[in-house]
Scaffold this active site. Structure first.
Site, PDB file in Angstrom:
ATOM      1  N   LYS A  36       0.738  -1.288   0.077  1.00  0.00           N
ATOM      2  CA  LYS A  36       0.115   0.075  -0.108  1.00  0.00           C
ATOM      3  C   LYS A  36       0.957   1.267  -0.048  1.00  0.00           C
ATOM      4  O   LYS A  36       0.738   2.319  -0.610  1.00  0.00           O
ATOM      5  CB  LYS A  36      -0.873   0.060   1.076  1.00  0.00           C
ATOM      6  CG  LYS A  36      -2.178  -0.834   1.393  1.00  0.00           C
ATOM      7  CD  LYS A  36      -2.878  -0.657   2.420  1.00  0.00           C
ATOM      8  CE  LYS A  36      -4.084  -1.833   2.451  1.00  0.00           C
ATOM      9  NZ  LYS A  36      -5.143  -1.306   1.649  1.00  0.00           N
ATOM     10  N   ARG A  59       9.489  -4.649  10.440  1.00  0.00           N
ATOM     11  CA  ARG A  59      10.103  -5.813  11.290  1.00  0.00           C
ATOM     12  C   ARG A  59       9.097  -6.488  11.931  1.00  0.00           C
ATOM     13  O   ARG A  59       8.051  -6.198  12.156  1.00  0.00           O
ATOM     14  CB  ARG A  59      11.130  -5.015  12.081  1.00  0.00           C
ATOM     15  CG  ARG A  59      10.621  -4.109  13.011  1.00  0.00           C
ATOM     16  CD  ARG A  59      10.387  -4.721  14.507  1.00  0.00           C
ATOM     17  NE  ARG A  59       9.803  -3.953  15.334  1.00  0.00           N
ATOM     18  CZ  ARG A  59       8.465  -3.901  15.721  1.00  0.00           C
ATOM     19  NH1 ARG A  59       7.683  -4.721  15.190  1.00  0.00           N
ATOM     20  NH2 ARG A  59       7.973  -2.972  16.642  1.00  0.00           N
ATOM     21  N   SER A  65      11.375 -11.771  22.256  1.00  0.00           N
ATOM     22  CA  SER A  65      10.944 -10.225  22.490  1.00  0.00           C
ATOM     23  C   SER A  65       9.451 -10.197  22.755  1.00  0.00           C
ATOM     24  O   SER A  65       9.098  -9.474  23.785  1.00  0.00           O
ATOM     25  CB  SER A  65      11.166  -9.408  21.218  1.00  0.00           C
ATOM     26  OG  SER A  65      12.617  -9.305  21.003  1.00  0.00           O
ATOM     27  N   HIS A 136       3.087   8.060  16.108  1.00  0.00           N
ATOM     28  CA  HIS A 136       2.922   6.831  16.074  1.00  0.00           C
ATOM     29  C   HIS A 136       1.349   6.226  15.977  1.00  0.00           C
ATOM     30  O   HIS A 136       0.560   7.004  16.539  1.00  0.00           O
ATOM     31  CB  HIS A 136       3.340   6.128  17.708  1.00  0.00           C
ATOM     32  CG  HIS A 136       4.916   6.176  17.956  1.00  0.00           C
ATOM     33  ND1 HIS A 136       5.239   5.385  18.888  1.00  0.00           N
ATOM     34  CD2 HIS A 136       5.789   6.717  17.363  1.00  0.00           C
ATOM     35  CE1 HIS A 136       6.730   5.518  18.674  1.00  0.00           C
ATOM     36  NE2 HIS A 136       6.957   6.431  17.817  1.00  0.00           N
ATOM     37  N   GLU A 155       1.975  -1.506  14.118  1.00  0.00           N
ATOM     38  CA  GLU A 155       2.513  -0.212  14.779  1.00  0.00           C
ATOM     39  C   GLU A 155       3.250   0.463  13.540  1.00  0.00           C
ATOM     40  O   GLU A 155       4.123  -0.154  12.802  1.00  0.00           O
ATOM     41  CB  GLU A 155       3.420  -0.653  15.731  1.00  0.00           C
ATOM     42  CG  GLU A 155       3.756   1.211  16.230  1.00  0.00           C
ATOM     43  CD  GLU A 155       5.145   0.672  17.478  1.00  0.00           C
ATOM     44  OE1 GLU A 155       4.950   1.561  18.420  1.00  0.00           O
ATOM     45  OE2 GLU A 155       6.027   0.074  17.054  1.00  0.00           O
TER      46      GLU A 155
END
Length: 246
Positions: A36, A59, A65, A136, A155
């Site tokens: 997009k 990522r 994590s 953000h 995110e």
């Protein structure tokens, strides 16, 4: 020394398959978001003779994590909880030249019907105490699998080149000192953030001044095939002959 529990090979394979299936939706949603962004970037460049995006980086968080973040937040290590509460498993960072580009890109993305804005934090209008700046967003969009539809969270961080450079340096400092950086380094980092802010504002002023005086503009043609018959004939006669289709 306590004996380590024995794990059957079949159990390991089952865990691996479930983990692969879990991450598949996040990998697909990242690919869809990158596509997009690429489309918007190319269309914007053709329409405005200007590219607002310098580069894009995506990522996926590693399983380690994810588990560490779950434990930091005192959440149960359950798949359903992770899907809902850990919303940065898939992440995209978009870097642009100017502040106005940040909001231009934000609006272009959110204008798409299948992208849902879940949460937004504007650290440009309201920087963090240490000087960090970035926009953000947590968004989600449907991913159509063979047997289900998932809506993974992504995110999205959008920032200028200067903001990105500062954030990269901050990360290196805090990583080196394990979040306990010396006071003098923190003071210098805060001072650098002020310099970044001043630079971005100066560059934005120049950018806007150029946009107010763009120079000669090219004619905008919405319907390139809607030409007078005589013009169309001249174009066809001047074009190289093609091999007839079979």
């Amino acid at each position: 020394m306590a004996e380590q529990p024995y794990i059957e090979l079949s159990e390991l394979r089952d865990v691996q398959m479930k983990m692969t299936r879990f991450f598949m939706a996040y990998r697909f949603v990242l690919e869809e978001m990158v596509t997009k962004i690429d489309i918007l970037q190319e269309e914007f460049e053709v329409a405005h003779d200007y590219n607002p995006i310098e580069h894009t980086k995506s990522r996926l968080k590693s399983p380690e994590s994810i588990v560490k973040k779950v434990r930091r937040k005192n959440l149960p290590v359950k798949t359903a909880v992770i899907r809902e509460e850990i919303r940065d498993i898939a992440g995209i960072r978009i870097t642009c030249s100017f502040r106005s580009d940040i909001y231009e890109i934000r609006n272009m993305l959110l204008s798409q019907q299948d992208i849902e804005l879940v949460e937004e934090k504007d650290y440009i209008q309201n920087p963090k105490p240490n000087g960090y700046q970035s926009l953000h967003m947590i968004v989600r969009l449907p991913v159509y699998m063979s047997d289900r539809v998932e809506h993974p969270y992504v995110e999205v961080q959008i920032r200028t080149i200067a903001m990105d450079f500062w954030a990269s340096l901050e990360h290196k400092i805090y990583y080196k000192y394990d979040d306990e950086a010396p006071a003098e380094l923190i003071a210098e980092l805060t001072s650098a953030a002020e310099a970044v802010d001043a630079l971005d504002k100066k560059m934005e002023w120049i950018h806007q001044a150029l946009r107010k005086n763009p120079g000669p503009s090219q004619p905008h043609v919405e319907d390139p095939f809607d030409l007078p018959e005589a013009t169309l004939e001249r174009l066809l006669s001047a074009a190289p002959r093609e091999k007839p289709e079979e």
